[in-house]
Scaffold this active site. Sequence first.
Site, PDB file in Angstrom:
ATOM      1  CD1 TRP A 110      -1.839  -2.327   1.939  1.00  0.00           C
ATOM      2  CD2 TRP A 110      -2.828  -1.520   0.103  1.00  0.00           C
ATOM      3  NE1 TRP A 110      -2.762  -3.253   1.504  1.00  0.00           N
ATOM      4  CE2 TRP A 110      -3.375  -2.791   0.386  1.00  0.00           C
ATOM      5  CE3 TRP A 110      -3.293  -0.811  -1.020  1.00  0.00           C
ATOM      6  CZ2 TRP A 110      -4.369  -3.379  -0.400  1.00  0.00           C
ATOM      7  CZ3 TRP A 110      -4.288  -1.398  -1.800  1.00  0.00           C
ATOM      8  CH2 TRP A 110      -4.812  -2.658  -1.486  1.00  0.00           C
ATOM      9  CG  ASP A 181      -3.097   3.934   4.525  1.00  0.00           C
ATOM     10  OD1 ASP A 181      -4.086   3.791   5.255  1.00  0.00           O
ATOM     11  OD2 ASP A 181      -2.896   3.239   3.509  1.00  0.00           O
ATOM     12  CE  LYS A 205      -7.951  -3.072   5.899  1.00  0.00           C
ATOM     13  NZ  LYS A 205      -7.476  -4.290   5.225  1.00  0.00           N
TER      14      LYS A 205
END
Length: 373
Positions: A110, A181, A205
Amino acid sequence: MYKLGSEIVKRAYNFNAGPSALPEIVLQQAQEELLNFRDTGMSVMELSHRSKEFETIHNEAQSLLKELLNIPENYEILFLQGGASLQFTMVPMNFLNGNEIGNYVLTGVWSEKALKEAKILGRATTVAASTKEENYSRIPNLSELIVSPEDAYLHITSNNTIYGTQWKDFPETKDSMLIADMSSDILSKPLPIERFAMIYAGAQKNLGPSGVTVVIVRKDLLEKVSSSSIPTVLRYDTHAINNSLYNTPPTFSIYMLNKVLHWVKDLGGVKEIATANEIKASLLYDVIDQSNGFYRGHAEKDSRSLMNVTFQLPTNELDKKFLAEAKEAGFIGLNGHRSVGGCRASLYNAVPYEACKALQQFMIMFKEENQTN
């Protein structure tokens, strides 16, 4: 388990990496209100986003997040769409102008994608550190980071779902221009918010279902969004000025976020959640460490994630057998990412202790039945 009419429904042991487990009580509350929210005669999904009923949900979610994470008054809380992936584009688009440089720490897929988007935009970038050559098995030491006063910001991914690594401490940056992030570990532990210029996180999440992305951004950064070439809906200041209601927001996802935040508060807040997460992760890491190499963790010990426990067995055949038998036993989502292989158990906030204890016992039993001396 929960009751649906007269039927008792057994819940799966859900270790999916995302979308992930949601608190059972939150799902029950949403079920009860699904057709008639607070005597409106409508579902939350049918409410106008301009209505007083939804405005209450929306503003309450912001207040709860501010309370639970101790977010100072000089930060805006935005509810956006597009997931963290859109933020990979919005961050450099809004904050890299002229010769400014975006500095990225590469700790997994990511963070690579975040850097890639900045390059696609033609922005100046550099890499502060990378552990790619070690298959992203650790987080770089803070002393390894190469930073410069010329950096507009330093970007990190605080938890790496695929590799099972997590930052334990955060870098100090010039003018606190650290951007993170935090999709995989936001709300899982207390955070020093004031050390960040901006935090962003997809909800799927720890915060709720997919569909809403939380952005916590320092207000002075919004003044740096000056380029007239940025499309209106991709400007952070657009959403700040309009309280995240510039266009129709993901109303049901924000409603569920509100419910999850109430659940965290009722449990005692983020400190209590963090303690529970440490206990859950230790159940699995203890099995790995005491297995004499039968289970091999991907992450180095000082970089281990409390959210994602990644491991492999001695052979690919045993990996497959473990995953097949675990699925038969009711454990869902244990397949490792294709880039790493092996197994992964995601232990987000809503994954109960009982599920982690059951997986621990299964791992012990599987080892006893399959190890060779």
